[in-house]
Motif scaffolding. Structure first.
Motif, PDB file in Angstrom:
ATOM      1  N   VAL A  64       0.752  -1.085  -0.334  1.00 26.98           N
ATOM      2  CA  VAL A  64       0.078   0.198  -0.045  1.00 26.98           C
ATOM      3  C   VAL A  64       1.158   1.178   0.335  1.00 26.98           C
ATOM      4  O   VAL A  64       0.416   2.192  -0.106  1.00 26.98           O
ATOM      5  CB  VAL A  64      -1.118   0.123   1.572  1.00 26.98           C
ATOM      6  CG1 VAL A  64      -2.052  -0.906   1.411  1.00 26.98           C
ATOM      7  CG2 VAL A  64      -0.575  -0.156   2.828  1.00 26.98           C
ATOM      8  N   GLY A  65       2.191   1.310  -0.339  1.00 31.96           N
ATOM      9  CA  GLY A  65       3.400   2.509  -0.236  1.00 31.96           C
ATOM     10  C   GLY A  65       4.065   1.980  -0.102  1.00 31.96           C
ATOM     11  O   GLY A  65       5.017   1.118  -0.141  1.00 31.96           O
ATOM     12  N   GLY A  66       5.053   2.981  -0.768  1.00 31.22           N
ATOM     13  CA  GLY A  66       6.482   2.628  -0.774  1.00 31.22           C
ATOM     14  C   GLY A  66       6.933   2.235  -2.138  1.00 31.22           C
ATOM     15  O   GLY A  66       6.422   1.357  -3.289  1.00 31.22           O
ATOM     16  N   ARG A  73      15.939  -2.159 -11.027  1.00 32.70           N
ATOM     17  CA  ARG A  73      14.206  -2.116 -11.114  1.00 32.70           C
ATOM     18  C   ARG A  73      13.350  -1.953 -10.099  1.00 32.70           C
ATOM     19  O   ARG A  73      13.709  -3.168  -9.434  1.00 32.70           O
ATOM     20  CB  ARG A  73      14.553  -3.198 -12.187  1.00 32.70           C
ATOM     21  CG  ARG A  73      14.835  -3.472 -13.335  1.00 32.70           C
ATOM     22  CD  ARG A  73      14.674  -3.625 -14.646  1.00 32.70           C
ATOM     23  NE  ARG A  73      14.597  -5.452 -14.283  1.00 32.70           N
ATOM     24  CZ  ARG A  73      13.280  -6.038 -15.172  1.00 32.70           C
ATOM     25  NH1 ARG A  73      13.158  -5.396 -15.969  1.00 32.70           N
ATOM     26  NH2 ARG A  73      13.319  -7.802 -14.623  1.00 32.70           N
ATOM     27  N   ASP A  74      12.293  -1.074 -10.676  1.00 37.98           N
ATOM     28  CA  ASP A  74      11.009  -1.464  -9.736  1.00 37.98           C
ATOM     29  C   ASP A  74      10.541  -2.197 -10.110  1.00 37.98           C
ATOM     30  O   ASP A  74       9.938  -2.367 -11.319  1.00 37.98           O
ATOM     31  CB  ASP A  74      10.256   0.131  -9.792  1.00 37.98           C
ATOM     32  CG  ASP A  74       9.000   0.812  -8.732  1.00 37.98           C
ATOM     33  OD1 ASP A  74       8.746  -0.317  -8.392  1.00 37.98           O
ATOM     34  OD2 ASP A  74       8.592   1.390  -8.977  1.00 37.98           O
ATOM     35  N   LEU A  75      10.960  -2.773  -8.678  1.00 41.25           N
ATOM     36  CA  LEU A  75       9.958  -4.264  -9.014  1.00 41.25           C
ATOM     37  C   LEU A  75       7.736  -3.627  -9.016  1.00 41.25           C
ATOM     38  O   LEU A  75       6.866  -4.346 -10.189  1.00 41.25           O
ATOM     39  CB  LEU A  75       9.307  -4.931  -8.046  1.00 41.25           C
ATOM     40  CG  LEU A  75      11.609  -5.928  -7.420  1.00 41.25           C
ATOM     41  CD1 LEU A  75      10.907  -7.119  -6.522  1.00 41.25           C
ATOM     42  CD2 LEU A  75      11.669  -6.646  -9.257  1.00 41.25           C
ATOM     43  N   GLY A  76       7.747  -2.751  -8.885  1.00 41.91           N
ATOM     44  CA  GLY A  76       5.728  -2.204  -9.060  1.00 41.91           C
ATOM     45  C   GLY A  76       5.585  -2.287 -10.090  1.00 41.91           C
ATOM     46  O   GLY A  76       4.047  -1.924 -10.436  1.00 41.91           O
ATOM     47  N   ALA A  77       6.453  -1.598 -10.759  1.00 40.22           N
ATOM     48  CA  ALA A  77       5.988  -1.650 -12.279  1.00 40.22           C
ATOM     49  C   ALA A  77       6.533  -2.278 -13.438  1.00 40.22           C
ATOM     50  O   ALA A  77       6.260  -2.324 -14.984  1.00 40.22           O
ATOM     51  CB  ALA A  77       7.280  -0.084 -12.859  1.00 40.22           C
ATOM     52  N   LEU A  78       6.456  -4.039 -13.081  1.00 39.01           N
ATOM     53  CA  LEU A  78       6.787  -4.468 -13.942  1.00 39.01           C
ATOM     54  C   LEU A  78       5.308  -5.472 -13.818  1.00 39.01           C
ATOM     55  O   LEU A  78       4.665  -5.794 -12.943  1.00 39.01           O
ATOM     56  CB  LEU A  78       7.653  -5.712 -12.793  1.00 39.01           C
ATOM     57  CG  LEU A  78       9.440  -5.576 -12.962  1.00 39.01           C
ATOM     58  CD1 LEU A  78       9.433  -6.408 -12.762  1.00 39.01           C
ATOM     59  CD2 LEU A  78       9.537  -4.969 -14.287  1.00 39.01           C
TER      60      LEU A  78
END
Ligand code: ADP
Ligand code: ADP
Length: 245
Positions: A64-66, A73-78
Motif C-alpha cells: 500500500v506504499g513505497g 528495477r522498480d518491481l512495482g512497475a513490472l
C-alpha cells in the motif's frame, strides 16, 4: 550499485472486516556482495518482507506504499511475466524447511532441470555437467550421482546444500536465507555459513539473512536491521547487535 533498495514499504493484510499493517514504512538497502541480517520477534514482519520482495504476498496482502528496487528495477512497475522471470533469476530464497523448496518425489537433478526449464535455459548435453558442477560447488561429494538421488536420501546438511545450489542456480544477485540454518546442528550450521560467505566472496552475491539467532547474525552479517511490529526500529553493525537488548 545497490542490489536491493526498499523504501518506505508498507504492506497491509485484509481479513474480513479488519485490516492490519504488517509492514509500516520499512526502508533498507543491500549493496553488491553485502550481507544484511534481519532479526525480530515472531510477527514483526520478516516473512512479509520476504514475500513482498519475491512478489509472493498472500492473496489478502497488498503493498500500500513505497517501493522495492532490485538492481535498480522498480518491481512495482513490472507485469506478472516480468516478475516471474525476476523471481528465481535475480532473487532466490533458501528456507529452513526443505519441503518448501524440494519436491520429495523427484530426483534432485530433475528438479534443478525444472528450474532451468522455467527460465528458458537451453537444453543440451552439457546440462548434466553444469548441474553437477553446481552441486560440487556447494560441497556435495560425487555430484553426478547426487543428481539421481531423491531429497530424502540426503542428510539434513546435505539437503540444505542442495537447496542452496538450487537457489543459486540462475546466479541471482540476491539470496534471501529465511531461517535457513536454524534446523541444523552447530557443526553443519557453521559449514553452511562458511559456504554462504565463500559464495559471497567468489560471486559477489548479496545476502539477506533472516534469523532469530543473534550470535550467528553477528558472526555473519555486515549490518543488521532489527524489526519490531512491522518497522525497522534499529540498524546496527553485525557485531553491535549482540549488545542490544
Ligand atoms: P514474522 O515473519 O516476523 O513472524 P509475518 O510477516 O509473518 O512476521 O507477520 C507480520 C504480521 O502480519 C503478523 O501480525 C501476522 O499475524 C500478520 N500476517 C501475516 N500473514 C498474514 C495474512 N496472510 N493475513 C493476515 N495477517 C497476516
Ligand atoms: P512465520 O512466523 O514463520 O511467519 P506464521 O505462523 O506467522 O509463520 O504464518 C504462517 C502462515 O499463516 C503464512 O502464510 C501467513 O501469511 C499466515 N498468517 C500469519 N498470520 C496470519 C493472520 N493473522 N491471519 C491470517 N493468516 C496469517
Amino acid at each position: 550499485d545497490l542490489t536491493l533498495s526498499v523504501s518506505d514499504l508498507s504492506v497491509r493484510y485484509d481479513s474480513g472486516t479488519s485490516s492490519r499493517l504488517a509492514l509500516d514504512r520499512v526502508s533498507l538497502e543491500i549493496g553488491a556482495g553485502e550481507i544484511l541480517g534481519i532479526v525480530g520477534e515472531s510477527g514483526s514482519g520478516k516473512s512479509t518482507l520476504t514475500s513482498a520482495i519475491t512478489g509472493l504476498l498472500p492473496a489478502n496482502g497488498q503493498v500500500v506504499g513505497g517501493c522495492i528496487r532490485l538492481q535498480g528495477r522498480d518491481l512495482g512497475a513490472l507485469d506478472p511475466d516480468e516478475l516471474r522471470s525476476v523471481r528465481g533469476s535475480q532473487v532466490a530464497v533458501v528456507f529452513q524447511d526443505p519441503t518448501t523448496s524440494l519436491n520429495p518425489r523427484l530426483p534432485v537433478g530433475a528438479q534443478l532441470e525444472q528450474v532451468l526449464d522455467a527460465h528458458g535455459a537451453a537444453r543440451g548435453a552439457d546440462r548434466t555437467s553444469l548441474l553437477a558442477s553446481r552441486l560440487a560447488e556447494v560441497g556435495l561429494a560425487d555430484p553426478e550421482r547426487a543428481l539421481t538421488r531423491y531429497p530424502h536420501e540426503f542428510s539434513g546438511g546435505m539437503r540444505q546444500r542442495v537447496m542452496i545450489a538450487m537457489a543459486l542456480l540462475l546466479e541471482p544477485a540476491l539470496v534471501i536465507a529465511d531461517e535457513a540454518t536454524s534446523a541444523l546442528d552447530l557443526t553443519l550450521e557453521a559449514q553452511i555459513l562458511e559456504l554462504l560467505l565463500r559464495l559471497r566472496d567468489e560471486r559477489g552475491t548479496s545476502l539477506m539473512f533472516i534469523s532469530h539467532d543473534l550470535g550467528v547474525v553477528s558472526q555473519l552479517c555486515d549490518r543488521v536491521a532489527v524489526m519490531y511490529a512491522g518497522r525497522v526500529i534499529e540498524e546496527t553493525s553485525g557485531t553491535a547487535v549482540l549488545a542490544s537488548p
